[in-house]
Scaffold this motif. Structure first.
Motif, PDB file in Angstrom:
ATOM      1  N   UNK A 144      13.419  -6.752   5.766  1.00 40.73           N
ATOM      2  CA  UNK A 144      12.864  -6.698   7.125  1.00 40.73           C
ATOM      3  C   UNK A 144      11.372  -6.374   7.087  1.00 40.73           C
ATOM      4  N   UNK A 145      10.585  -7.359   6.673  1.00 42.01           N
ATOM      5  CA  UNK A 145       9.135  -7.184   6.599  1.00 42.01           C
ATOM      6  C   UNK A 145       8.454  -8.340   7.321  1.00 42.01           C
ATOM      7  N   UNK A 201       4.833  -7.616  12.708  1.00 39.19           N
ATOM      8  CA  UNK A 201       4.531  -6.192  12.766  1.00 39.19           C
ATOM      9  C   UNK A 201       4.566  -5.725  14.222  1.00 39.19           C
ATOM     10  N   UNK A 202       5.230  -4.595  14.444  1.00 41.06           N
ATOM     11  CA  UNK A 202       5.371  -4.069  15.799  1.00 41.06           C
ATOM     12  C   UNK A 202       6.738  -4.339  16.412  1.00 41.06           C
ATOM     13  N   UNK A 243      11.112  -0.147  12.324  1.00 42.00           N
ATOM     14  CA  UNK A 243       9.914  -0.823  12.825  1.00 42.00           C
ATOM     15  C   UNK A 243       9.406  -1.753  11.735  1.00 42.00           C
ATOM     16  N   UNK A 244       9.096  -2.983  12.118  1.00 42.54           N
ATOM     17  CA  UNK A 244       8.597  -3.970  11.159  1.00 42.54           C
ATOM     18  C   UNK A 244       7.124  -3.700  10.876  1.00 42.54           C
ATOM     19  N   UNK A 249       9.518  -1.914   5.580  1.00 46.00           N
ATOM     20  CA  UNK A 249       9.964  -1.521   6.924  1.00 46.00           C
ATOM     21  C   UNK A 249       9.941  -0.001   7.068  1.00 46.00           C
ATOM     22  N   UNK A 250       9.645   0.459   8.279  1.00 48.67           N
ATOM     23  CA  UNK A 250       9.582   1.882   8.596  1.00 48.67           C
ATOM     24  C   UNK A 250      10.907   2.275   9.249  1.00 48.67           C
ATOM     25  N   UNK A 251      11.730   3.034   8.540  1.00 43.94           N
ATOM     26  CA  UNK A 251      13.039   3.435   9.068  1.00 43.94           C
ATOM     27  C   UNK A 251      12.838   4.610  10.022  1.00 43.94           C
TER      28      UNK A 251
END
Length: 265
Positions: A144-145, A201-202, A243-244, A249-251
């Motif tokens: 998920x990037x 992103x976002x 968050x992409x 990815x930011x979990x």
């Protein structure tokens, strides 16, 4: 299809909402044991969320096929895949598994996460199902990037689980998330790499593998909410909101506290 990209400030608000979900699930982990009812767990979750200034978003969630959801969490035991309704009749026993899905609204943004808990000692076969399903969640997150596609996530989950002999539910998916609990795009747990919506992103999405020990076929129970495996075999469900980013990815949710509690038991 309208997809809402979040600012950095909005992502931080979503992180707060998701951390409340995560701490609610951790609070429930302290109470899960043989003899407790699923309704008791629901009461614990509802009180915890409200004490921390959140709103349980599942409570009275609309249902196009029947009455709104009557509880603050979904409690899905053994062969129930998702959307199990807490009640006084379902008493957890040693060897059961229970997936608890929780959502909250905090400061205008939603958090959503699910964890499948062991009740006492489970069989080795069930333990492998849980381990594989959780690992598949992180396989999906790794894909998920920004620049990848929704199909990359689905392919990562599907190939990992099916290669180990498990079923991947088709009718239920992950989803976008933000000011609303369910936003676009849908995030299936199956697919082909390079297909589907491109990730930017976002974007904030909930990735949630729903994996069966046997056949992937599912059915709706008479309560018009609970969905179970047709063959009666167990299912597992894990979910993170992420968050992409342009890189990893930011979990936004976390299992860390739950896993610490499990390690002590």
């Amino acid at each position: 299809m309208k997809i809402f990209l979040k600012t950095l400030d909005e992502i931080e608000l979503m992180r707060r909402a998701n951390h409340l979900v995560s701490s609610t699930l951790a609070e429930l982990a302290r109470h899960i044991q043989p003899g407790i009812t699923t309704l008791s767990l629901d009461k614990i979750a509802d009180e915890y969320i409200r004490d921390h200034k959140g709103i349980p978003t599942f409570k009275n969630f609309p249902n196009p096929y029947g009455p709104p959801f009557p509880a603050s969490i979904c409690t899905s035991v053994n062969e129930v895949v998702v959307h199990g309704i807490p009640d006084n009749k379902t008493i957890l026993k040693d060897g059961d598994i229970i997936s608890i899905d929780c959502g909250v609204l905090l400061d205008g943004f939603n958090g959503d996460s699910c964890y499948t808990f062991r009740v006492g000692e489970v069989s080795e076969k069930v333990a492998r199902l849980l381990q594989t399903t959780k690992e598949s969640l992180y396989k999906g997150i790794f894909s998920a990037v920004a620049g990848n596609h929704v199909g990359d996530i689905g392919d990562a989950v599907q190939s990992y689980c099916e290669s180990r002999g498990y079923g991947v539910v088709r009718e239920l998916t992950g989803h976008g998330i933000g000011r609303k609990m369910h936003e676009e795009p849908k995030i299936p747990n199956y697919g082909c790499r390079g297909n589907g919506v491109m990730l930017k992103a976002g974007m904030c999405i909930a990735i949630e593998p729903m994996i069966t020990m046997g056949d992937k076929a599912i059915g709706l129970l008479p309560d018009r909410w609970s969905i179970r495996t047709i063959d009666g075999m167990c299912a597992a469900h894990y979910e993170h909101t992420v968050a992409i980013r342009k890189g990893e990815a930011d979990i936004l949710s976390t299992f860390e506290e739950i896993e610490q509690i499990e390690a002590k038991n």
